[in-house]
Design a protein around this motif. Sequence first.
Motif, PDB file in Angstrom:
ATOM      1  N   ARG A  41       0.826  -1.209   0.000  1.00 60.33           N
ATOM      2  CA  ARG A  41       0.000   0.000   0.000  1.00 60.33           C
ATOM      3  C   ARG A  41       0.861   1.260   0.000  1.00 60.33           C
ATOM      4  O   ARG A  41       0.425   2.320  -0.405  1.00 60.33           O
ATOM      5  N   GLY A  46       0.054   3.494  -4.525  1.00 55.91           N
ATOM      6  CA  GLY A  46      -0.637   3.350  -3.252  1.00 55.91           C
ATOM      7  C   GLY A  46      -1.816   2.394  -3.263  1.00 55.91           C
ATOM      8  O   GLY A  46      -1.834   1.405  -3.995  1.00 55.91           O
ATOM      9  N   SER A  95       3.798   0.845   4.668  1.00 54.29           N
ATOM     10  CA  SER A  95       2.827  -0.187   4.283  1.00 54.29           C
ATOM     11  C   SER A  95       2.289  -0.975   5.476  1.00 54.29           C
ATOM     12  O   SER A  95       1.643  -2.010   5.303  1.00 54.29           O
TER      13      SER A  95
END
Length: 259
Positions: A41, A46, A95
Motif C-alpha cells: 500500500r 498506493g 505499508s
Amino acid sequence: MSKIDIRTVNVVQYVCPLREGGSLPAIVKADDGFLYVLKFRGAGQGKKALIAEFIGGEIARAIGLKVPELVFMNLDDSFSKTEPDEEIQDLLKFSVGLNLGLHFLSSAITYDPLVSNVDAMTASKVVILDSLISNIDRTAKNTNLLNWNNELWVIDNGASFYFHHNWKTWENHLTRTFPLIKDHVLLQKATSLEKASEDIKQTLTANKITEIVSNIPEDWLISEADSMSPTDMRNAYIEFINAKLSMIDLLVKEAEDAR
C-alpha cells in the motif's frame, strides 16, 4: 456461482524483493505457511493500485480465467526495523496495515508471445477483461501473464481503472471505449471474441460485481486527497463496470477492428 471468500493472513517473513516490478513488490511468507507476492500500500500508486489489482483479479476469476489466490495481508511495523535497505525500509514503514498478496506460483514463467501457447478462448477472455477494466498494461513489453502447469495465469491488474486517480472526472469515462486494446499482447490470438463475450455476459452478473466491490477493505477507500466517501467510491466502481459490460459488443468490435 460461489461467493468470494477472501482470507486475511499475517506476514511472518520478508523473503526478497522482486526488482522487476516498478512498485518493488516482494515475496513474503505468511502465517499459513505459504509464499505470496506482496503488493504494498506504501508503493507508488498506493492503495488505488491494490484496489485495481483486487477488482481486476476477481473479475478475471469470475469469468473463468486462472488467477492466483488473492489474500489480504497484515504487515506489522517490525519488518522495517530490521531491513538494511533504506528504500525497502521506507516501503515497509509506509505499508504497515492491510496489503494485498497473490499466491506465489513457484517456477512459473513469464508469458512470451513468441513461444508460449494460449488457446483462442482464453486469449479472447483476457482481451475483453482488459477492455472492461481499462487495463493499459498487458503489452508485449510487459505481458503481466504467467505460464504455470501449462496454463495461462493472469496477474498484475494494478494499472486498471485509471479513472480513479481523478475522481472529479470519473463519470467522463463511463461511455468511453478502450482504443489502447490495439497494443494488447494477446490480441492476435483472440479469435473467439464474440463467443467469449457471450460467456462473460452469462458469468459476470450485477450481483457478482457488487459482491467483488463490497469486499474492498474500507481502509483502502479512505484518502485525504479524495473528497468522495468510501460508499460513493464503491458505487462508482460498480457503475463503471456495469457501464462497460453494457457496451461489451462495442468493445468487442473495437478489438476485432484493431486485430
